[in-house]
Scaffold this active site. Structure first.
Site, PDB file in Angstrom:
ATOM      1  N   SER A 194      10.188 -13.494 -35.231  1.00 15.77           N
ATOM      2  CA  SER A 194       9.436 -14.796 -35.305  1.00 15.77           C
ATOM      3  C   SER A 194       9.878 -15.648 -36.773  1.00 15.77           C
ATOM      4  CB  SER A 194       8.041 -14.476 -35.375  1.00 15.77           C
ATOM      5  OG  SER A 194       7.367 -14.244 -36.437  1.00 15.77           O
ATOM      6  N   LYS A 195       9.230 -16.700 -36.874  1.00 13.81           N
ATOM      7  CA  LYS A 195       9.382 -17.588 -37.964  1.00 13.81           C
ATOM      8  C   LYS A 195       9.123 -16.692 -39.224  1.00 13.81           C
ATOM      9  CE  LYS A 195       9.070 -22.103 -36.668  1.00 13.81           C
ATOM     10  NZ  LYS A 195       8.090 -21.872 -35.319  1.00 13.81           N
TER      11      LYS A 195
END
Ligand code: GLU
Length: 465
Positions: free
Chosen positions: A245-246
């Site tokens: 994810s980010k």
């Protein structure tokens, strides 16, 4: 199944092209290339609230940077609305879809009852036409949705090209909405019409879509369309084993460009993320296309390994030709506000460093020292440019002022200076590095001196003498 392989990549333009999407695109692209087929790019932009032109551009940029050229497209779903509506009309006429007037309140009530009975919430088919069934009178002024008439019996099964056989009982599925009350088609429906119209033979996509597949297969069958083969790629985990994810930093493909990765390193890295060819780790795009198959895609999650990516990147930087690296470095320096033309020929400088860096930004850092007149920090100067060292540099300066300008002569000048002052190599070379580039470590000092050029070398030495 038609004989030409046709694959597609169908991103939703709601963000960057992230690394998982890029891997899906790469596999779909490679499969088409491997079989002499076509690779189609389709932008699934029907979620108007979340789709942006910037995200479309980011996807196109990412694909271009990776060199994943589409044979057809980009097609935009928003430009195909008329076609979806046409197919919905055909399905209504054929009885494979029907109008449903159930209101939001009725659906909420239905859901509440089902939950109270501990049943899975699902549409109960109240507007579904059946032989002999009398449907309610459509309420006045209500725009109906259109629902797909899902088979009620049997199973939907497919041999997933990655996960193996998957079977879902039709009884598990309700009649899903294919067009909203305002007439706009829903996501699962558009995908089906597109895969059909675009004659897609192999759907490779993330396994977050596994649940959509039985519905899509049923609609394809209702349309009399050929059902493509499906392969659902497992997700990618970050270095720490949690879903990528980010939080893991560089998840956008273009961020890898910014961070100094070469596209071929990223391609090679992505190719191995969930696919293998024996123990081979380093291979070209062409080799990958030749080897790529669906049999060696792992059904388990692939874990990101930044160290391995860095290792591959270092490898590809070493292999890259100097002119290309010089171009990469020049644009990075320009972005930092450094004029790349101000120093020695970049090609010669990158040649000195390409074996020693693991990304292009590090390469640019090294080259920057040649281009910009650096002043080492006072403590570095104090530590290395002692009285004795400066005396040696002064006599070296005199020798370099007169020496022919080649590595052998420069090396001889350094050796003569060592002999004259009774010093060892590092006692001359390290102060020389600090004086010239501001750092105590560099590639071979005679090469550094040669590349810097006589004028710059003498100028930089003079500041310290
Ligand atoms: N648009 C979907 C996504 O970005 C992909 C749909 C598909 O590949 O079928 O996740």
């Amino acid at each position: 199944m038609s004989s030409t392989v046709r694959t597609r990549f169908a991103p939703s333009p709601t963000g960057f092209l992230h690394i998982g999407g890029a891997r899906t695109a790469l596999f779909a692209w490679a499969y088409a290339r491997r079989h002499g087929g076509q690779f189609v790019l389709r932008i699934e932009d029907t979620d108007v609230a979340r789709s942006t032109p910037e995200a479309v551009q980011a996807i196109l940029d990412g694909m271009q940077w990776l060199g994943l050229e589409a044979d057809e497209g980009p097609f935009y779903q928003m430009q195909r609305m008329a076609r979806y509506k046409e197919v919905i009309g055909q399905m209504l006429a054929a009885g494979t879809a029907y109008h449903c007037y159930t209101s939001r309140e009725e659906l909420d009530a239905l859901r509440a009852e089902q939950e109270a009975r501990k049943e899975k919430p699902r549409y109960d088919g109240r507007w579904r036409p059946e032989p002999g069934k009398v449907l309610p009178e459509p309420p006045a002024g209500v725009q109906p949705v259109v629902r797909f008439r899902n088979p009620t019996e049997g199973v939907v099964a497919w041999d997933d090209q990655v996960k193996g056989r998957i079977e879902i009982a039709n009884a598990e599925m309700d009649d899903f909405i294919i067009a909203r009350a305002d007439g706009t088609p829903t996501y699962n429906f558009c995908v089906v019409v597109d895969d059909w119209d675009m004659r897609i033979t192999h759907v490779l996509r993330g396994d977050d879509h596994v649940n959509n597949t039985p519905r899509q297969i049923n609609v394809l069958r209702a349309l009399g369309a050929e059902v493509p083969l499906y392969g659902h790629l497992s997700m990618i985990l970050g270095d720490d084993g949690t879903k990528l994810s980010k939080r893991h930093g560089a998840v956008s493909v273009m961020q890898y460009d910014e961070d100094g990765y070469l596209p071929e390193a990223v391609i090679n890295y992505l190719a191995r993320l969930g696919w293998s060819h024996g123990d081979d780790e380093i291979f070209s795009r062409e080799q990958f296309v030749e080897w790529f198959d669906l049999d060696h895609i792992t059904p388990s999650a692939a874990q990101f390994n930044t160290e391995k990516l860095n290792w591959l990147n270092a490898h590809y930087i070493k292999q890259a030709d100097n002119a290309r690296l010089a171009g990469e470095v020049a644009s990075r320096l320009a972005r930092r506000g450094v004029n790349p033309e101000a120093g020695p020929a970049l090609e010669a400088v990158v040649a000195l460093y390409k074996e020693r860096v693991s990304n292009l930004n590090e390469l640019a850092d090294a080259v920057e020292l040649f281009v910009v007149d650096v002043h080492a920090a006072p403590e570095v100067l104090g530590q290395h440019l002692t009285e004795a060292a400066r005396a040696a540099l002064a006599s070296l300066r005199a020798r370099l002022a007169a020496a022919p300008w080649d590595k052998a002569a420069i090396s001889q000048a350094i050796k003569d200076t060592m002999a004259e002052h009774g010093l060892k190599m590092p006692q001359v070379a390290i102060p020389l590095r600090v004086a010239l580039l501001g750092v105590p470590q560099t590639p071979s000092i005679d090469a550094v001196v040669e590349v810097l050029g006589r004028e710059v070398v003498l100028q930089r030495l003079d500041r310290h003498l």
